[in-house]
Design a protein around this motif. Sequence first.
Motif, PDB file in Angstrom:
ATOM      1  N   VAL A 188      51.294   4.775  21.003  1.00  0.00           N
ATOM      2  CA  VAL A 188      51.966   5.092  22.268  1.00  0.00           C
ATOM      3  C   VAL A 188      51.167   6.084  23.091  1.00  0.00           C
ATOM      4  O   VAL A 188      51.371   6.193  24.311  1.00  0.00           O
ATOM      5  N   ARG A 189      50.217   6.800  22.462  1.00  0.00           N
ATOM      6  CA  ARG A 189      49.399   7.762  23.203  1.00  0.00           C
ATOM      7  C   ARG A 189      48.449   7.069  24.175  1.00  0.00           C
ATOM      8  O   ARG A 189      47.885   7.716  25.053  1.00  0.00           O
ATOM      9  N   THR A 190      48.271   5.763  24.039  1.00  0.00           N
ATOM     10  CA  THR A 190      47.401   5.034  24.973  1.00  0.00           C
ATOM     11  C   THR A 190      47.977   4.997  26.382  1.00  0.00           C
ATOM     12  O   THR A 190      47.286   4.573  27.313  1.00  0.00           O
ATOM     13  N   SER A 191      49.223   5.418  26.565  1.00  0.00           N
ATOM     14  CA  SER A 191      49.818   5.423  27.905  1.00  0.00           C
ATOM     15  C   SER A 191      49.265   6.544  28.781  1.00  0.00           C
ATOM     16  O   SER A 191      49.560   6.584  29.980  1.00  0.00           O
ATOM     17  N   MET A 192      48.451   7.442  28.205  1.00  0.00           N
ATOM     18  CA  MET A 192      47.845   8.535  28.983  1.00  0.00           C
ATOM     19  C   MET A 192      46.462   8.096  29.439  1.00  0.00           C
ATOM     20  O   MET A 192      45.537   8.003  28.613  1.00  0.00           O
ATOM     21  N   PRO A 193      46.272   7.811  30.728  1.00  0.00           N
ATOM     22  CA  PRO A 193      44.990   7.263  31.192  1.00  0.00           C
ATOM     23  C   PRO A 193      43.769   8.075  30.769  1.00  0.00           C
ATOM     24  O   PRO A 193      42.742   7.506  30.410  1.00  0.00           O
ATOM     25  N   SER A 313      25.002  -2.280  44.531  1.00  0.00           N
ATOM     26  CA  SER A 313      25.748  -1.152  43.964  1.00  0.00           C
ATOM     27  C   SER A 313      26.206  -1.528  42.558  1.00  0.00           C
ATOM     28  O   SER A 313      26.461  -2.695  42.263  1.00  0.00           O
ATOM     29  N   VAL A 314      26.331  -0.516  41.713  1.00  0.00           N
ATOM     30  CA  VAL A 314      26.875  -0.713  40.372  1.00  0.00           C
ATOM     31  C   VAL A 314      28.201   0.029  40.313  1.00  0.00           C
ATOM     32  O   VAL A 314      28.249   1.243  40.533  1.00  0.00           O
ATOM     33  N   VAL A 315      29.277  -0.716  40.039  1.00  0.00           N
ATOM     34  CA  VAL A 315      30.617  -0.126  40.055  1.00  0.00           C
ATOM     35  C   VAL A 315      31.377  -0.526  38.799  1.00  0.00           C
ATOM     36  O   VAL A 315      31.030  -1.498  38.116  1.00  0.00           O
ATOM     37  N   THR A 316      32.429   0.229  38.509  1.00  0.00           N
ATOM     38  CA  THR A 316      33.348  -0.173  37.452  1.00  0.00           C
ATOM     39  C   THR A 316      34.535  -0.915  38.062  1.00  0.00           C
ATOM     40  O   THR A 316      34.920  -0.658  39.196  1.00  0.00           O
ATOM     41  N   ILE A 317      35.071  -1.838  37.291  1.00  0.00           N
ATOM     42  CA  ILE A 317      36.334  -2.498  37.632  1.00  0.00           C
ATOM     43  C   ILE A 317      37.232  -2.260  36.419  1.00  0.00           C
ATOM     44  O   ILE A 317      36.998  -2.823  35.345  1.00  0.00           O
ATOM     45  N   GLU A 318      38.264  -1.423  36.584  1.00  0.00           N
ATOM     46  CA  GLU A 318      39.021  -0.931  35.435  1.00  0.00           C
ATOM     47  C   GLU A 318      40.523  -0.819  35.697  1.00  0.00           C
ATOM     48  O   GLU A 318      41.090   0.277  35.704  1.00  0.00           O
ATOM     49  N   PRO A 319      41.190  -1.963  35.886  1.00  0.00           N
ATOM     50  CA  PRO A 319      42.644  -1.896  36.046  1.00  0.00           C
ATOM     51  C   PRO A 319      43.314  -1.458  34.749  1.00  0.00           C
ATOM     52  O   PRO A 319      42.746  -1.602  33.656  1.00  0.00           O
ATOM     53  N   GLY A 320      44.515  -0.936  34.871  1.00  0.00           N
ATOM     54  CA  GLY A 320      45.242  -0.510  33.687  1.00  0.00           C
ATOM     55  C   GLY A 320      46.733  -0.562  33.897  1.00  0.00           C
ATOM     56  O   GLY A 320      47.224  -0.560  35.028  1.00  0.00           O
ATOM     57  N   VAL A 321      47.453  -0.609  32.795  1.00  0.00           N
ATOM     58  CA  VAL A 321      48.912  -0.524  32.791  1.00  0.00           C
ATOM     59  C   VAL A 321      49.288   0.521  31.755  1.00  0.00           C
ATOM     60  O   VAL A 321      48.843   0.438  30.596  1.00  0.00           O
ATOM     61  N   TYR A 322      50.087   1.502  32.152  1.00  0.00           N
ATOM     62  CA  TYR A 322      50.416   2.630  31.280  1.00  0.00           C
ATOM     63  C   TYR A 322      51.923   2.852  31.306  1.00  0.00           C
ATOM     64  O   TYR A 322      52.481   3.245  32.332  1.00  0.00           O
ATOM     65  N   ILE A 323      52.577   2.581  30.174  1.00  0.00           N
ATOM     66  CA  ILE A 323      54.028   2.679  30.092  1.00  0.00           C
ATOM     67  C   ILE A 323      54.390   3.732  29.048  1.00  0.00           C
ATOM     68  O   ILE A 323      54.219   3.499  27.840  1.00  0.00           O
ATOM     69  N   PRO A 324      54.853   4.901  29.486  1.00  0.00           N
ATOM     70  CA  PRO A 324      55.209   5.954  28.532  1.00  0.00           C
ATOM     71  C   PRO A 324      56.201   5.442  27.482  1.00  0.00           C
ATOM     72  O   PRO A 324      57.160   4.735  27.802  1.00  0.00           O
ATOM     73  N   GLY A 325      55.934   5.802  26.231  1.00  0.00           N
ATOM     74  CA  GLY A 325      56.793   5.378  25.140  1.00  0.00           C
ATOM     75  C   GLY A 325      56.453   4.014  24.587  1.00  0.00           C
ATOM     76  O   GLY A 325      56.928   3.639  23.503  1.00  0.00           O
ATOM     77  N   GLY A 327      52.937   2.341  25.536  1.00  0.00           N
ATOM     78  CA  GLY A 327      51.492   2.347  25.367  1.00  0.00           C
ATOM     79  C   GLY A 327      50.798   1.951  26.650  1.00  0.00           C
ATOM     80  O   GLY A 327      51.443   1.637  27.659  1.00  0.00           O
ATOM     81  N   GLY A 328      49.491   1.965  26.618  1.00  0.00           N
ATOM     82  CA  GLY A 328      48.711   1.642  27.797  1.00  0.00           C
ATOM     83  C   GLY A 328      47.531   0.761  27.464  1.00  0.00           C
ATOM     84  O   GLY A 328      47.037   0.737  26.333  1.00  0.00           O
ATOM     85  N   ILE A 329      47.098   0.011  28.466  1.00  0.00           N
ATOM     86  CA  ILE A 329      45.960  -0.897  28.314  1.00  0.00           C
ATOM     87  C   ILE A 329      45.050  -0.702  29.511  1.00  0.00           C
ATOM     88  O   ILE A 329      45.495  -0.747  30.661  1.00  0.00           O
ATOM     89  N   ARG A 330      43.784  -0.464  29.255  1.00  0.00           N
ATOM     90  CA  ARG A 330      42.777  -0.437  30.318  1.00  0.00           C
ATOM     91  C   ARG A 330      41.599  -1.276  29.846  1.00  0.00           C
ATOM     92  O   ARG A 330      41.196  -1.198  28.675  1.00  0.00           O
ATOM     93  N   ILE A 331      41.067  -2.071  30.744  1.00  0.00           N
ATOM     94  CA  ILE A 331      39.874  -2.873  30.466  1.00  0.00           C
ATOM     95  C   ILE A 331      38.873  -2.556  31.564  1.00  0.00           C
ATOM     96  O   ILE A 331      39.165  -2.766  32.748  1.00  0.00           O
ATOM     97  N   GLU A 332      37.728  -2.052  31.185  1.00  0.00           N
ATOM     98  CA  GLU A 332      36.747  -1.576  32.175  1.00  0.00           C
ATOM     99  C   GLU A 332      35.383  -2.200  31.923  1.00  0.00           C
ATOM    100  O   GLU A 332      34.816  -2.058  30.836  1.00  0.00           O
ATOM    101  N   ASN A 333      34.889  -2.886  32.930  1.00  0.00           N
ATOM    102  CA  ASN A 333      33.532  -3.427  32.907  1.00  0.00           C
ATOM    103  C   ASN A 333      32.705  -2.799  34.013  1.00  0.00           C
ATOM    104  O   ASN A 333      33.233  -2.352  35.031  1.00  0.00           O
TER     105      ASN A 333
END
Length: 355
Positions: A188-193, A313-325, A327-333
Amino acid sequence: MHNERIEKVRGVCELPLLVTDHHHIFYLTGFSGSAGRLLITRDGAFLFVDARYYEHAAATVPSAKAVLISGDYDVGIARFLSGNGVGKVSLDNGVSIRSGESFTEACTPGIAVAFVDDCIKQFREVKDNAERALIKENLLLAETAFTRTLAFVKEDMTEKELAAELDYRMRSEGGDASSFETIVLFGVRTSMPHGVPSDARLTRGDMVLIDFGMRRNGYCTDTTRTFFFGKGRSYAKLAKLYDAVREAQEAGIAAAATNARAADVDAAARSVLAAHKLGAYFGHGLGHGVGVEIHEAPTVSERGGIAALKGGSVVTIEPGVYIPGTGGIRIENMVIVTKNGGASINTTPADRIVL
């Protein structure tokens, strides 16, 4: 290469120009010391350093003449300017107020100091072939370290232990340092970006979020992977969240084309999450530039507004979903902006993985 960069500065900046930002100095000269200033004139470039760096600078920086400063930098540089008949010098406005006042005071009277806009940032935004090649090399090494670290993952280990193992592996692969403090979060700590690794222990069914990067030869990488350590009771729900984030990332990467507005690229990913009724759980920007600094232009978010992405340019694309209690998911390329959209340069898969 560095001579060419300095020549570009001469073409657009108000000279003579005193460069104080050490990231700019590295970009223009390759000098990586923690102290130093660069003076660019019409027909020369001078790197002011103290005794700690003089021998190194004199031997390794052919694009600028090393000048030894004894004592206070401001006084030493003012003395150099006066001795060479310089009556006015430009200072980029990125310098702190205190530093600007100190330098101005050292130059008074006799030398006028003009504060000007940062004219170097624009060159750093678009990466040349050598920069892109180095970033790709660094990314491959960082992801190799990450892949090897996965074999170390075991039940009951702590977030701190896994973060330390990945940091060690990145150094073993040739990294000079981590690009930033490695983030490792379980359950559940994954909800903290931007949570900080703790003594929390890994259990079966946990999600694991790892945000990592390598700095090597002055250039950074930045990647996030989220995976599952076995399938827990909430796996089916979390898997749907993961797939939604992955879909959003694909949309963001596709939208990251030359001349696309930064806010529109952000919106492309954000709209996917909104369609999945997850928009409220994505609270940060979609991405940022990466190069000499881990966060640099361009800003790929709503804050980027109508600013257009530049090809190369070189950039990151890193959407995420973070739900307290939950967990969270981020995928960054990391992606290179091209006329046909973003071209991902990562080698590790962004697909859903269960260890």
